[in-house]
Design a protein around this motif. Structure first.
Motif, PDB file in Angstrom:
ATOM      1  N   HIS A  58       0.875  -1.219  -0.177  1.00 19.73           N
ATOM      2  CA  HIS A  58       0.014  -0.109  -0.057  1.00 19.73           C
ATOM      3  C   HIS A  58       0.860   1.216   0.050  1.00 19.73           C
ATOM      4  O   HIS A  58       0.387   2.349  -0.219  1.00 19.73           O
ATOM      5  CB  HIS A  58      -0.915  -0.250   0.955  1.00 19.73           C
ATOM      6  CG  HIS A  58      -0.230   0.096   2.547  1.00 19.73           C
ATOM      7  ND1 HIS A  58       0.127  -0.882   3.362  1.00 19.73           N
ATOM      8  CD2 HIS A  58       0.065   1.397   3.267  1.00 19.73           C
ATOM      9  CE1 HIS A  58       0.776  -0.486   4.246  1.00 19.73           C
ATOM     10  NE2 HIS A  58       0.619   0.939   4.322  1.00 19.73           N
ATOM     11  N   LEU A  59       2.179   1.015   0.216  1.00 20.72           N
ATOM     12  CA  LEU A  59       3.033   2.374   0.318  1.00 20.72           C
ATOM     13  C   LEU A  59       3.655   2.444  -1.314  1.00 20.72           C
ATOM     14  O   LEU A  59       4.772   1.913  -1.811  1.00 20.72           O
ATOM     15  CB  LEU A  59       4.117   2.121   1.121  1.00 20.72           C
ATOM     16  CG  LEU A  59       4.059   2.064   2.604  1.00 20.72           C
ATOM     17  CD1 LEU A  59       4.938   1.651   3.394  1.00 20.72           C
ATOM     18  CD2 LEU A  59       3.116   3.359   3.031  1.00 20.72           C
ATOM     19  N   TYR A  64       5.109   8.351  -0.082  1.00 20.24           N
ATOM     20  CA  TYR A  64       4.655   7.454   1.103  1.00 20.24           C
ATOM     21  C   TYR A  64       5.571   6.470   1.578  1.00 20.24           C
ATOM     22  O   TYR A  64       5.801   6.245   2.883  1.00 20.24           O
ATOM     23  CB  TYR A  64       3.445   6.519   0.549  1.00 20.24           C
ATOM     24  CG  TYR A  64       2.208   7.133   0.316  1.00 20.24           C
ATOM     25  CD1 TYR A  64       1.693   8.408   1.150  1.00 20.24           C
ATOM     26  CD2 TYR A  64       1.018   6.881  -0.597  1.00 20.24           C
ATOM     27  CE1 TYR A  64       0.506   9.162   0.866  1.00 20.24           C
ATOM     28  CE2 TYR A  64       0.176   7.530  -0.916  1.00 20.24           C
ATOM     29  CZ  TYR A  64      -0.337   8.420  -0.006  1.00 20.24           C
ATOM     30  OH  TYR A  64      -1.499   9.309  -0.455  1.00 20.24           O
ATOM     31  N   ARG A  65       6.478   6.034   0.692  1.00 25.96           N
ATOM     32  CA  ARG A  65       7.535   5.095   1.428  1.00 25.96           C
ATOM     33  C   ARG A  65       8.422   5.909   2.021  1.00 25.96           C
ATOM     34  O   ARG A  65       8.971   5.322   3.151  1.00 25.96           O
ATOM     35  CB  ARG A  65       8.435   4.205   0.351  1.00 25.96           C
ATOM     36  CG  ARG A  65       7.307   3.460  -0.750  1.00 25.96           C
ATOM     37  CD  ARG A  65       8.231   2.735  -1.692  1.00 25.96           C
ATOM     38  NE  ARG A  65       7.412   2.245  -2.693  1.00 25.96           N
ATOM     39  CZ  ARG A  65       7.412   2.776  -4.063  1.00 25.96           C
ATOM     40  NH1 ARG A  65       7.846   3.607  -4.415  1.00 25.96           N
ATOM     41  NH2 ARG A  65       6.394   1.934  -4.948  1.00 25.96           N
ATOM     42  N   ASP A  70      11.093   6.313   7.160  1.00 20.41           N
ATOM     43  CA  ASP A  70      11.919   7.162   7.784  1.00 20.41           C
ATOM     44  C   ASP A  70      11.283   7.085   9.331  1.00 20.41           C
ATOM     45  O   ASP A  70      12.147   7.100  10.240  1.00 20.41           O
ATOM     46  CB  ASP A  70      11.768   8.770   7.437  1.00 20.41           C
ATOM     47  CG  ASP A  70      12.642   9.776   8.210  1.00 20.41           C
ATOM     48  OD1 ASP A  70      13.609   9.633   8.153  1.00 20.41           O
ATOM     49  OD2 ASP A  70      11.801  10.488   8.955  1.00 20.41           O
ATOM     50  N   SER A  71      10.130   6.926   9.459  1.00 14.73           N
ATOM     51  CA  SER A  71       9.497   6.848  11.068  1.00 14.73           C
ATOM     52  C   SER A  71      10.006   5.605  11.646  1.00 14.73           C
ATOM     53  O   SER A  71      10.483   5.669  12.935  1.00 14.73           O
ATOM     54  CB  SER A  71       8.005   6.810  10.771  1.00 14.73           C
ATOM     55  OG  SER A  71       7.381   5.526  10.118  1.00 14.73           O
ATOM     56  N   PRO A 100      13.246   7.141  -8.829  1.00 13.18           N
ATOM     57  CA  PRO A 100      13.589   6.966  -7.341  1.00 13.18           C
ATOM     58  C   PRO A 100      12.299   6.236  -6.513  1.00 13.18           C
ATOM     59  O   PRO A 100      11.134   6.330  -6.950  1.00 13.18           O
ATOM     60  CB  PRO A 100      13.624   8.600  -7.067  1.00 13.18           C
ATOM     61  CG  PRO A 100      13.974   9.213  -8.449  1.00 13.18           C
ATOM     62  CD  PRO A 100      13.129   8.215  -9.443  1.00 13.18           C
ATOM     63  N   LEU A 101      12.729   5.485  -5.543  1.00 12.77           N
ATOM     64  CA  LEU A 101      11.867   4.395  -4.995  1.00 12.77           C
ATOM     65  C   LEU A 101      11.586   4.980  -3.616  1.00 12.77           C
ATOM     66  O   LEU A 101      10.306   4.958  -3.144  1.00 12.77           O
ATOM     67  CB  LEU A 101      12.181   3.244  -4.705  1.00 12.77           C
ATOM     68  CG  LEU A 101      12.482   2.436  -6.232  1.00 12.77           C
ATOM     69  CD1 LEU A 101      13.402   1.114  -5.861  1.00 12.77           C
ATOM     70  CD2 LEU A 101      11.142   2.182  -6.990  1.00 12.77           C
ATOM     71  N   PHE A 102      12.512   5.583  -2.834  1.00 14.91           N
ATOM     72  CA  PHE A 102      12.211   6.362  -1.581  1.00 14.91           C
ATOM     73  C   PHE A 102      13.698   6.849  -1.267  1.00 14.91           C
ATOM     74  O   PHE A 102      14.757   6.688  -1.716  1.00 14.91           O
ATOM     75  CB  PHE A 102      11.713   5.362  -0.499  1.00 14.91           C
ATOM     76  CG  PHE A 102      12.727   4.291  -0.275  1.00 14.91           C
ATOM     77  CD1 PHE A 102      13.581   4.539   0.902  1.00 14.91           C
ATOM     78  CD2 PHE A 102      12.712   3.082  -0.930  1.00 14.91           C
ATOM     79  CE1 PHE A 102      14.452   3.209   1.327  1.00 14.91           C
ATOM     80  CE2 PHE A 102      13.473   2.022  -0.556  1.00 14.91           C
ATOM     81  CZ  PHE A 102      14.322   2.133   0.586  1.00 14.91           C
TER      82      PHE A 102
END
Length: 283
Positions: A58-59, A64-65, A70-71, A100-102
């Protein structure tokens, strides 16, 4: 220690100690098994199986990712699992120039075993027809290889920064090289390696630049990362690489490439073929 040992050390790894790390079914890294175990606590962000770790389906966007991962990284930092936090983001992708993915905190990059990029500058001068290389000594507080010898200028590639722009910035911060002079740096290719260091997997590509400096240039450090500089003839640089462990692990790879490209090492050397092929080895 030998020049060939320097190259081989940059390629030593055992992938059986890791599991594939995937995003949208694309493998982008190799994760430490203990890291994978830690991530089981975050099922809304990571899917952890016996044979792989993936980002939750779902990310499905970069933002979103990045926010979700990061959290998790910040929580692991508070628990002491992630050390050497840099407050610097690296963009993660399948390969350079890919989608770029994240974004990922730099300290977490080796834990995921994802590809990272950096710039290295061979800063040199000519004296009586011979090449001398400027070498820096890393500050004692550096998180990786403190006190080791390093390039005049080198640095990781942060998110959203182009390699040459990063080189100009690092040149000013690390060695007080004026922008007009730094812009003369010549791109000389890229070198890749995959190695285990401090129980992590580093899958790095270094963009290499050469810059011939004025004979009267003297570098000065501004960011506290370099303790001092010295100007060495190539014969002494080769000796230090071949006989000591004074240099940072990946610097030898770049300098050996420099010695070959500038004709210091020639095919008359019995190791020339192995060295030339070795520096261009792909992980």
């Amino acid at each position: 220690m030998s020049l060939m040992d320097r190259i081989d050390n940059c390629h030593r790894h055992d992938l059986s100690r890791y599991v594939p790390f995937k995003v949208d079914a694309r493998q982008v890294g190799f994760m430490r098994r203990d890291m994978a175990s830690e991530l089981r606590r975050f099922p809304s962000v990571f899917r952890v199986a016996a044979d792989q770790v993936s980002v939750a389906e779902h990310l499905d966007s970069f933002d979103y990712r990045s926010a979700a991962i990061d959290s998790v990284m910040r929580e692991l930092r508070q628990e002491g699992f992630i050390r050497g936090w840099r407050d610097e983001l690296f963009t993660i992708a399948a390969h350079f120039g890919a989608e770029p993915l994240f974004d990922l905190e730099r300290a977490g990059v080796p834990l995921f075993g994802v590809k990272a990029y950096g710039v290295h500058l061979n800063g040199y001068v000519r004296r009586d027809g011979e090449i001398w290389l400027w070498v820096g000594r890393r500050a004692a507080n550096r998180p990786i290889e403190p006190g080791k010898l390093d390039h005049l200028v080198a640095g990781g590639l942060p998110s959203g920064v182009k390699p040459f722009d990063n080189l100009i910035k690092e040149a000013a911060e690390e060695a007080s090289i004026p922008k007009e002079l730094a812009r003369r740096a010549r791109p000389c290719g890229a070198l890749s390696y995959r190695m285990e260091l401090d129980n992590c997997l580093r899958d790095d590509t270094l963009f290499v630049y050469d810059l011939e400096l004025p004979a009267d240039f003297v570098p000065r450090n501004h960011d506290g990362e370099i303790a001092d500089f010295r100007l060495l003839p190539l014969s002494e640089v080769e000796r230090l690489l071949a006989e000591t462990e004074d240099f940072k692990f990946n610097v030898g790879l770049v300098i050996i490439d420099f010695l070959i490209r500038h004709g210091y090492l020639t095919p008359d050397d019995p190791q020339y073929s192995a060295l030339a092929l070795g520096v261009s080895r792909r992980p």
